[in-house]
Scaffold this active site. Sequence first.
Site, PDB file in Angstrom:
ATOM      1  N   MET A   1       0.813  -1.213   0.000  1.00 19.95           N
ATOM      2  CA  MET A   1       0.000   0.000   0.000  1.00 19.95           C
ATOM      3  C   MET A   1       0.847   1.264   0.000  1.00 19.95           C
ATOM      4  O   MET A   1       0.564   2.230  -0.706  1.00 19.95           O
ATOM      5  CB  MET A   1      -0.918  -0.003   1.222  1.00 19.95           C
TER       6      MET A   1
ATOM      7  N   LEU B   1       2.408   1.220   8.177  1.00 18.77           N
ATOM      8  CA  LEU B   1       3.169   0.132   8.779  1.00 18.77           C
ATOM      9  C   LEU B   1       2.269  -1.065   9.049  1.00 18.77           C
ATOM     10  O   LEU B   1       1.048  -0.938   9.115  1.00 18.77           O
ATOM     11  CB  LEU B   1       3.841   0.631  10.058  1.00 18.77           C
TER      12      LEU B   1
ATOM     13  N   THR C   1      -3.082   0.235  10.028  1.00 17.47           N
ATOM     14  CA  THR C   1      -4.203  -0.354  10.762  1.00 17.47           C
ATOM     15  C   THR C   1      -3.631  -0.973  12.026  1.00 17.47           C
ATOM     16  O   THR C   1      -3.102  -2.087  12.012  1.00 17.47           O
ATOM     17  CB  THR C   1      -4.922  -1.416   9.922  1.00 17.47           C
TER      18      THR C   1
ATOM     19  N   LYS D   1     -12.019   1.775  11.323  1.00 17.13           N
ATOM     20  CA  LYS D   1     -11.342   0.865  10.407  1.00 17.13           C
ATOM     21  C   LYS D   1     -11.521  -0.582  10.843  1.00 17.13           C
ATOM     22  O   LYS D   1     -11.772  -1.467  10.012  1.00 17.13           O
ATOM     23  CB  LYS D   1      -9.854   1.217  10.325  1.00 17.13           C
TER      24      LYS D   1
ATOM     25  N   LYS E   1      -4.341 -10.391  11.254  1.00 19.07           N
ATOM     26  CA  LYS E   1      -3.930  -9.390  12.249  1.00 19.07           C
ATOM     27  C   LYS E   1      -5.066  -8.440  12.576  1.00 19.07           C
ATOM     28  O   LYS E   1      -5.320  -8.121  13.753  1.00 19.07           O
ATOM     29  CB  LYS E   1      -2.712  -8.633  11.721  1.00 19.07           C
TER      30      LYS E   1
END
Length: 272
Positions: free
Chosen positions: A23, A76, A104, A174, A235
Site C-alpha cells: 500500500m 506500517l 491499521t 477501520k 492481524k
Amino acid sequence: MQNDTTAATGTPQKIAFLGLGGMGLPMAARLLDAGHPLTVWNRTAAKADPLVAAGAVRATSPAEAVAGADVVITMLADPAAALAVADAMLPALRPGTHWIDTSTIGPDTTRALAARLPDGVTLIDAPVMGSVDRAATGELLILAGGDTAPVAAVLGRLGTVTACGAPGDGAALKLVLINAVVGGVALVAEALTLAGSLGLPRELALRTLAAGPLAGAVARATATGSHFPVALAAKDVALATALAELPVLEAVHTALTTDPSLAGEDLAAIAR
C-alpha cells in the site's frame, strides 16, 4: 506533474513517507507525482528503489527521514512496527509537523502514540479502506481522526476523507469496516464449500449470492486487482477480537491462520 501546495505559502509540503509495502509504495508514488519533495524510508531499503529513481530521497533511518518534514506519513504493518518506528522518529520531529498514520493498528495503539507526541506535533489518525489498485489511483477511503485541514491537499491525492472524530476514532472505525469485509469473504467461502458439497456449480452459487445482500462480499471474494494478504487480514481480526467478545470473528481468525501457505496470498484465496 501536478502540484499540491500549502494554503499558507503556496509551496509543496515536504513529506516523509515511512513504510513502502504493497500500500505504501503506490501512495508515496502519487505524492511524488504531485510535486511534493519526498523522503522515503523502509526497513527493506530496496523497496524504495522505484521512488528514488523517480526523484525521491532515500533515508537510512526513520529519524533521518522525518528531519525537516512538514508532513510525515506512516503505513506500517502492525502495532509493534508502529511503536518501533515511533521510538525512532518522535525525537526528530520538529514543532509544526503533521503526522498522518495510515496504518491499521487499532485505537489503543493510536491513542498511545498520540499521548507521546512532542510539543507542537499533531497526529492525524487516517487508516484507509481499499487495496493496492485504489491506492494507485487515489481512490482510497480515508477514515480520519483529528484535524485534517492542514493536510487536506495531501490526503486529497490519496482518496476521500471521512471525518471520524479524534485520533483513535479512525482506527476504531477501520476495525469495524475491515472486519465486516473479512467476515463477509469468509462467509462467502463457506457458502461456496456448502454449495460444492451439495453438488451445485460454483458459478451458479456465486451468481446468485451476488444478487443478494452479500454482493459486496462476493465482489471482494472474487477480486483480482487487490492484494490484502491473509496474514494482515488475520492481524486485523485479532485486533478486533482483543477488544470485544466476537465468536464469529474468532472462528474467522482460526480459518485465516489454519493454512500458513496462504499467509502471503490475497484474502480472496480463502474463497477459492
